[in-house]
Scaffold this active site. Structure first.
Site, mmCIF file in Angstrom:
data_model
loop_
_atom_site.group_PDB
_atom_site.id
_atom_site.type_symbol
_atom_site.label_atom_id
_atom_site.label_comp_id
_atom_site.label_asym_id
_atom_site.label_seq_id
_atom_site.Cartn_x
_atom_site.Cartn_y
_atom_site.Cartn_z
ATOM 1 C CD GLU A 74 9.923 13.208 11.760
ATOM 2 O OE1 GLU A 74 8.828 12.659 12.010
ATOM 3 O OE2 GLU A 74 10.845 12.637 11.150
ATOM 4 C CD GLU A 124 12.988 4.724 9.035
ATOM 5 O OE1 GLU A 124 13.294 5.500 9.968
ATOM 6 O OE2 GLU A 124 12.636 5.112 7.925
ATOM 7 N N GLY A 133 2.705 4.469 13.334
ATOM 8 C CA GLY A 133 3.539 3.292 13.629
ATOM 9 C C GLY A 133 3.181 2.661 14.967
ATOM 10 C CB CYS A 158 12.848 9.722 8.585
ATOM 11 S SG CYS A 158 13.535 8.504 7.496
ATOM 12 N N GLY A 200 6.804 5.601 8.287
ATOM 13 C CA GLY A 200 5.919 6.770 8.325
ATOM 14 C C GLY A 200 5.985 7.431 9.680
ATOM 15 C CB SER A 201 3.654 9.736 11.322
ATOM 16 O OG SER A 201 2.483 8.965 11.418
ATOM 17 C CG ASN A 202 7.510 8.386 15.861
ATOM 18 O OD1 ASN A 202 8.056 8.775 14.836
ATOM 19 N ND2 ASN A 202 8.151 7.770 16.830
ATOM 20 C CE LYS A 242 -1.669 3.029 2.718
ATOM 21 N NZ LYS A 242 -1.782 4.140 1.785
HETATM 22 N N1 LIG Z 1 9.901 8.864 9.005
HETATM 23 C C1 LIG Z 1 9.486 9.095 7.791
HETATM 24 O O1 LIG Z 1 10.144 8.741 6.813
HETATM 25 C C2 LIG Z 1 8.199 9.762 7.606
HETATM 26 C C3 LIG Z 1 7.674 10.551 8.598
HETATM 27 N N2 LIG Z 1 6.494 11.182 8.391
HETATM 28 C C4 LIG Z 1 5.984 12.053 9.471
HETATM 29 O O2 LIG Z 1 4.615 11.865 9.599
HETATM 30 C C5 LIG Z 1 3.896 13.083 9.437
HETATM 31 C C6 LIG Z 1 2.573 12.796 8.787
HETATM 32 O O3 LIG Z 1 2.749 12.215 7.503
HETATM 33 P P1 LIG Z 1 1.721 11.136 7.010
HETATM 34 O O4 LIG Z 1 1.885 10.891 5.561
HETATM 35 O O5 LIG Z 1 0.352 11.531 7.453
HETATM 36 O O6 LIG Z 1 2.247 9.830 7.795
HETATM 37 P P2 LIG Z 1 1.492 8.488 8.050
HETATM 38 O O7 LIG Z 1 2.228 7.736 9.053
HETATM 39 O O8 LIG Z 1 0.064 8.777 8.301
HETATM 40 O O9 LIG Z 1 1.574 7.737 6.628
HETATM 41 C C7 LIG Z 1 2.510 6.759 6.257
HETATM 42 C C8 LIG Z 1 1.796 5.592 5.563
HETATM 43 O O10 LIG Z 1 0.934 4.949 6.497
HETATM 44 C C9 LIG Z 1 -0.387 4.894 5.976
HETATM 45 N N3 LIG Z 1 -1.351 4.912 7.070
HETATM 46 C C10 LIG Z 1 -1.943 5.982 7.640
HETATM 47 N N4 LIG Z 1 -2.802 5.593 8.616
HETATM 48 C C11 LIG Z 1 -2.745 4.236 8.665
HETATM 49 C C12 LIG Z 1 -3.413 3.245 9.445
HETATM 50 N N5 LIG Z 1 -4.292 3.573 10.390
HETATM 51 N N6 LIG Z 1 -3.128 1.954 9.229
HETATM 52 C C13 LIG Z 1 -2.220 1.598 8.300
HETATM 53 N N7 LIG Z 1 -1.585 2.492 7.496
HETATM 54 C C14 LIG Z 1 -1.822 3.795 7.690
HETATM 55 C C15 LIG Z 1 -0.450 6.098 5.068
HETATM 56 O O11 LIG Z 1 -1.525 6.010 4.152
HETATM 57 P P3 LIG Z 1 -2.209 7.312 3.458
HETATM 58 O O12 LIG Z 1 -1.307 8.462 3.681
HETATM 59 O O13 LIG Z 1 -2.328 6.921 2.051
HETATM 60 O O14 LIG Z 1 -3.533 7.467 4.119
HETATM 61 C C16 LIG Z 1 0.914 6.021 4.407
HETATM 62 O O15 LIG Z 1 0.929 5.036 3.410
HETATM 63 C C17 LIG Z 1 4.854 13.952 8.645
HETATM 64 O O16 LIG Z 1 4.624 15.300 8.816
HETATM 65 C C18 LIG Z 1 6.179 13.497 9.212
HETATM 66 O O17 LIG Z 1 6.439 14.156 10.411
HETATM 67 C C19 LIG Z 1 5.801 11.015 7.232
HETATM 68 C C20 LIG Z 1 6.276 10.255 6.213
HETATM 69 C C21 LIG Z 1 7.544 9.583 6.311
HETATM 70 O O1 LIG Z 2 18.910 9.202 3.602
HETATM 71 C C1 LIG Z 2 18.463 8.517 2.695
HETATM 72 O O2 LIG Z 2 19.046 8.263 1.648
HETATM 73 C C2 LIG Z 2 17.088 7.903 2.783
HETATM 74 C C3 LIG Z 2 16.316 8.665 3.725
HETATM 75 C C4 LIG Z 2 14.941 8.304 3.983
HETATM 76 O O3 LIG Z 2 14.388 7.298 3.713
HETATM 77 C C5 LIG Z 2 14.284 9.365 4.697
HETATM 78 O O4 LIG Z 2 15.027 10.260 5.108
HETATM 79 O O5 LIG Z 2 13.050 9.342 4.845
#
Ligand SMILES: NC(=O)C1=CN([C@@H]2O[C@H](COP(=O)(O)OP(=O)(O)OC[C@H]3O[C@@H](n4cnc5c(N)ncnc54)[C@H](OP(=O)(O)O)[C@@H]3O)[C@@H](O)[C@H]2O)C=CC1
Ligand SMILES: O=C(O)CCC(=O)C(=O)O
Length: 497
Positions: free
Chosen positions: A387, A252, A235, A286, A230-232, A177
């Site tokens: 963050e 992660e 996660g 991240c 994705g986000s904390n 997904k």
């Molecule tokens: N560490 C990292 O690499 C990342 C950190 N972030 C942080 O998170 C914040 C918000 O970003 P956001 O995109 O909303 O992050 P999310 O954690 O919401 O999204 C990451 C993924 O998880 C999916 N997701 C969302 N809710 C659920 C759920 N209940 N069950 C399973 N999967 C789910 C999302 O789907 P969909 O979005 O399609 O609904 C997306 O594919 C950012 O501002 C940033 O601080 C975000 C992205 C990457």
């Molecule tokens: O640093 C990288 O090359 C990958 C980084 C990454 O996945 C991220 O910062 O979200």
């Protein structure tokens, strides 16, 4: 010529077929505000269909010798290489990152394909002496079954390859997904898998929201692992649900990464490292540097040179090679960044540059934020702890190396850190004491190489790693095998007093 898509609406890729879904939403280019394509909003029923297909297909796939499974990944790697420029342009269009960075991200995927294809001829287990005569003992990696991959919008292709390629070479079937904001890389990669001859049902892409598609994956009893970036908040919720089911989960998540600049550092080099790791991808990584821990002896020199270089950063559409800073993914992202600018000011940090939503006549519908520098921050401020996920960096002055390490480690995250110094003793002390999964010396906090483990300590994850050979630990189960060829029933009896 700029890459284009052949379709106005993407389709799911399930059991080797392109399956249409009625409900959809627009994918917007954040630099221009234009609609690129419609992405399906699938239902939980679509997830069930994909899992059913994957479960059947995986049984056969697990029996294909691993070097043959790897052949598909080699073909995927070559096809990605052939299409590198197309993929990079489409990536810039859906995510916004500048084309140079998009090419770097696609290259990570290509590297991962060849690296994991090589693992098809290794996938090493162990042999070990058995306790008894005429007995053989070994351990081997086995596929887990159907694995679920949930990926974010900030690295729409690289992160998916870090997860899906090891899963596939190890003999699993995948349900992927992608983030709803950035589905095009998933569509393109699924097409590449199809062309490379991956058997039907081994890679399934189900588009849709986290709350519907992601949630259905997390709850599906036949998905044995969820690998998430994705986000904390998301996660943690996923981990809690997987915990109830005793489902394996690899997380992660965020970072609050710092560059440490010591008094003996090459300041120009440090400025370059900070610029790229703080403002590249508009800080939406991240691994982005969002804190600079600077020795007070070089603080004013660093501020001055950083400000001078920041002024040269050109903002705009990432498809224009001249631009260095692309857009923010969406308005929600900008609102979050703006709220932290206010928090920083209220907390008493000094705003030296940026701090505003950037607008320009040529980009009226784009979403941009000016590179921002705070100084005189301290470690307890929220801008130095949380963050922000935007082009915002805060300078925290310190008086010693020991204090720098303490400030670096004084956050709930532990992804990446960096130190600029010429002192070899400090280099070794720092790599030992910095409590992060990734440490850079005399380089910024970003730029992971795919053959090394990617992930972090503390609130960044839950002990697993993406990428590197360590990714195989996520997508395999260990089996211990004992073969007794003595022809009689033997019992191990070793007593050590
Ligand atoms: N560490 C990292 O690499 C990342 C950190 N972030 C942080 O998170 C914040 C918000 O970003 P956001 O995109 O909303 O992050 P999310 O954690 O919401 O999204 C990451 C993924 O998880 C999916 N997701 C969302 N809710 C659920 C759920 N209940 N069950 C399973 N999967 C789910 C999302 O789907 P969909 O979005 O399609 O609904 C997306 O594919 C950012 O501002 C940033 O601080 C975000 C992205 C990457
Ligand atoms: O640093 C990288 O090359 C990958 C980084 C990454 O996945 C991220 O910062 O979200």
């Amino acid at each position: 010529m700029t890459a284009t898509l052949q379709t106005k609406k993407l389709r799911n890729f399930i059991d080797g077929d392109w399956v249409e879904v009625e409900a959809s939403t627009a994918v917007i280019n954040p630099a221009t505000g234009e609609e690129i394509v419609q992405v399906p909003l699938s239902s939980s029923e679509n997830v069930h269909q994909a899992v059913y297909a994957a479960k059947q297909a995986q049984k056969e796939w697990a029996l294909v010798p691993a070097p043959q499974r790897a052949e598909v990944l080699y073909r995927v790697g070559y096809l990605m290489k052939e299409r590198k420029e197309r993929l990079s342009q489409l990536l810039t269009m859906e995510n916004g990152k500048v084309i140079e960075e998009a090419r770097g991200e696609v290259q990570e995927g290509i590297d991962m394909a060849f690296y994991m294809a090589g693992e098809g001829r290794r996938l090493f287990g162990q042999t070990t002496p058995a306790e008894l005569k005429d007995k053989f003992a070994m351990s081997q990696r086995c596929p887990v079954g159907v694995v679920g991959i949930i990926t974010p919008w900030n690295f729409p292709i690289a992160i998916a390859t870090w997860k899906s390629f090891p899963a596939i070479v190890a003999g699993n079937a995948v349900i992927w997904k992608p983030a709803t904001e950035t589905p095009i890389m998933a569509y393109e990669l699924a097409s590449i898998f199809e062309e490379a001859g991956l058997p039907k049902g081994i890679m399934n892409v189900v588009f849709g929201t986290g709350s519907t598609v992601g949630d259905a994956m997390v709850h599906h009893e036949d998905i044995r692992i969820i690998s998430f970036t994705g986000s904390n908040d998301t996660g943690r919720n996923i981990a809690a649900e997987c915990g109830k089911q005793l489902k394996k989960v690899s997380l992660e998540m965020g970072g609050k990464n710092a560059v440490i600049v010591m008094e003996d550092a090459d300041v120009d080099l440090a400025v370059e490292g900070i610029l790229w790791s703080a403002f590249g991808t508009s800080g939406q990584r991240c691994t982005a540097c969002s804190r600079v821990i600077v020795h007070e002896d070089v603080k004013s020199t660093l501020e001055e040179r950083l400000l001078a270089e920041m002024e040269k950063l050109t903002i705009g559409n990432g498809l224009d090679e001249r631009n260095k800073i692309g857009p923010i993914i969406n308005q929600k992202g900008v609102e979050k960044i703006k709220s932290y600018i206010q928090i920083g000011k209220d907390e008493g940090a000094k705003l030296l540059a940026g701090g505003y939503e950037w607008k320009d006549d040529s980009y009226q519908d784009g979403i941009f934020f000016a590179p921002t520098l705070f100084t005189d921050a301290n470690s307890s401020m929220r801008i130095a702890q949380e963050e922000i996920f935007g082009p915002v960096v805060s300078l925290i002055p310190v008086e010693s190396f020991e204090e720098a390490i303490k400030v670096n480690n004084g956050v709930t995250f532990g992804l990446s850190s960096s130190i600029f110094t010429k002192d070899v003793n400090r280099v070794f002390q720092a790599q030992r004491d910095l409590d992060t999964g990734i440490v850079y010396v005399n380089a910024g906090t970003t730029g992971a190489e795919i053959h090394l483990p990617f992930g972090g300590t503390k609130g960044t994850g839950n002990g697993h790693r993406d990428s590197g050979v360590q990714a195989l630990d996520v997508f395999t189960e260990w089996k211990a095998v004992y073969v007794d060829y003595s022809g009689k029933l033997q019992r191990a009896q070793i007593d050590v007093d």
